[in-house]
Enzyme design. Structure first.
Site, PDB file in Angstrom:
ATOM      1  N   LEU A  34     -30.342  51.055  78.841  1.00  0.00           N
ATOM      2  CA  LEU A  34     -30.401  50.369  80.047  1.00  0.00           C
ATOM      3  C   LEU A  34     -29.494  50.679  80.979  1.00  0.00           C
ATOM      4  CD1 LEU A  34     -31.448  46.661  79.173  1.00  0.00           C
ATOM      5  CD2 LEU A  34     -32.912  48.380  80.129  1.00  0.00           C
ATOM      6  N   LYS A  36     -24.609  52.216  81.110  1.00  0.00           N
ATOM      7  CA  LYS A  36     -23.265  52.424  80.441  1.00  0.00           C
ATOM      8  C   LYS A  36     -22.379  51.575  81.196  1.00  0.00           C
ATOM      9  CE  LYS A  36     -24.440  57.119  78.754  1.00  0.00           C
ATOM     10  NZ  LYS A  36     -23.999  58.480  78.957  1.00  0.00           N
ATOM     11  N   GLY A  37     -21.198  51.219  80.563  1.00  0.00           N
ATOM     12  CA  GLY A  37     -20.242  50.589  81.194  1.00  0.00           C
ATOM     13  C   GLY A  37     -19.014  51.204  80.679  1.00  0.00           C
ATOM     14  N   ALA A  38     -17.699  50.608  81.353  1.00  0.00           N
ATOM     15  CA  ALA A  38     -16.471  51.302  80.879  1.00  0.00           C
ATOM     16  C   ALA A  38     -16.097  51.003  79.332  1.00  0.00           C
ATOM     17  CB  ALA A  38     -15.452  50.785  81.678  1.00  0.00           C
ATOM     18  N   ASP A 148     -15.528  42.649  88.696  1.00  0.00           N
ATOM     19  CA  ASP A 148     -16.496  43.772  89.126  1.00  0.00           C
ATOM     20  C   ASP A 148     -17.511  43.214  89.931  1.00  0.00           C
ATOM     21  OD1 ASP A 148     -16.787  46.328  89.776  1.00  0.00           O
ATOM     22  OD2 ASP A 148     -17.375  46.884  87.480  1.00  0.00           O
TER      23      ASP A 148
END
Length: 338
Positions: A34, A36-38, A148
């Site tokens: 779904l 990608k994040g940090a 964020d």
């Protein structure tokens, strides 16, 4: 930036891969990636009782922090901003030859905020922002700052339309330094303040989301960023209706989300009242019209005295309809959407 381990993990965890928790024993079969994040990758996964969103990371501390945030969301029974929390565990992935931490949460379906606004119309922006402020109020009262906050993290479900969050990775304990941010929605980037985690940081982002929603793209700041934003607000019909609210949010004048929400509702009510006034402008009374009115009064007095109350009744009925429409409009916002 995403580290090499996570990048490798994303390539190796293909659809059909099953992850089984070490401690709780729950199994999840991955269907697709779904996002990608940090600090992790989110997959659509199939559990024993339906679909879930599964976030996988090699950073166990990050997973623990996000789980705490999701549990805080779950405490707010009347306002559901983020996804519901289901399960958290560790697992060994044979295909990637690595140990990971993960958590399972509600899979939220719906268009992203900007797509929804483009489809339904800009008049939905203030309605959805009022909802967002209600949710932020609950989050702030529990000691968390979202951090964020941006359109890519916001989905609209429904009907009825409700704004939801799909990524709590940047949520930070109040008083600390914001751990994740996106420049366009960050007050530090625009020169309006620090990156300290406090309610006003999120409220600045809400103002920038409104600006982004009507201009439909992010843009680079000029050498006079404050004047740039002021010009964009005053130059757009919808933003101009809420300019007092937006300027206050950008300047950090609001201490709580509830203060901003109240001003948004007041500004919206005034905008509706102005719109109604424009639709029914008073007719100018010319000399000829005055003569006709006097003749009409004489005629009604002599021949049809019973028609005068009927005219008053019609005026009363029209006034009642206008008041009812306004009342229903704000009842819809307050009781069904907030």
């Amino acid at each position: 930036m995403m580290n090499d381990a996570l990048t490798s993990l994303a390539c190796n965890l293909k659809p059909g891969t099953t992850i089984k928790g070490k401690w709780n024993g729950n199994s999840y079969t991955l269907r697709k990636q779904l996002g990608k994040g940090a600090n992790g990758i989110v997959y659509l996964a199939e559990a024993s009782d339906g679909h879930v969103a599964l976030k996988v990371s090699d950073d166990s501390l990050s997973i623990t922090s996000e789980v705490n945030v999701l549990k805080s969301f779950s405490k707010a029974q009347s306002v559901t901003m983020g996804p519901s929390f289901f399960d958290t565990d560790d697992a060994y992935i044979p295909s990637a030859n690595t140990k990971v931490s993960f958590y399972a949460m509600e899979y939220i379906k719906g268009p992203l905020l900007l797509n929804y606004v483009n489809d339904k119309g800009a008049e939905w922006i203030p309605v959805l922002m009022i909802q967002l402020l209600s949710s932020l109020s609950v989050l702030h009262q529990q000691g968390w700052i979202f951090g964020d906050l941006k359109p890519d993290n916001l989905i609209v479900t429904g009907p009825p339309a409700r704004i939801r969050c799909i990524d709590v990775g940047g949520t930070t304990k109040e008083g600390r330094a914001i751990k994740e941010y996106t420049e366009f929605y960050d007050r530090g980037y625009w020169g309006y303040g620090t990156r300290k985690a406090e309610p006003s940081y999120d409220l600045f982002a809400v103002a920038m989301i409104m600006i982004n929603s009507v201009h439909k793209k992010e843009f680079k700041k000029t050498n006079q960023p404050k004047e740039q934003l002021r010009s964009l607000i005053e130059g757009h019909p919808l933003l101009k209706k809420y300019k007092k609210v937006l300027f206050s949010a950008l300047n950090g004048d609001y201490q709580t989300a509830d203060e901003m929400k109240k001003d948004m509702l007041d500004a919206g009510q005034k905008a509706v009242q102005r719109k109604q006034a424009v639709k029914t402008p008073p007719q100018p009374v010319t000399r000829q019209r005055q003569q006709k009115l006097r003749q009409g009064k004489v005629t009604k007095t002599r021949y049809t005295p019973k028609q005068k109350p009927a005219k008053s009744g019609g005026l009363f009925e029209t006034t009642l309809i206008v008041i009812s429409v306004l009342a229903l409009y704000f009842a819809y916002i307050i009781f069904f959407l907030i």
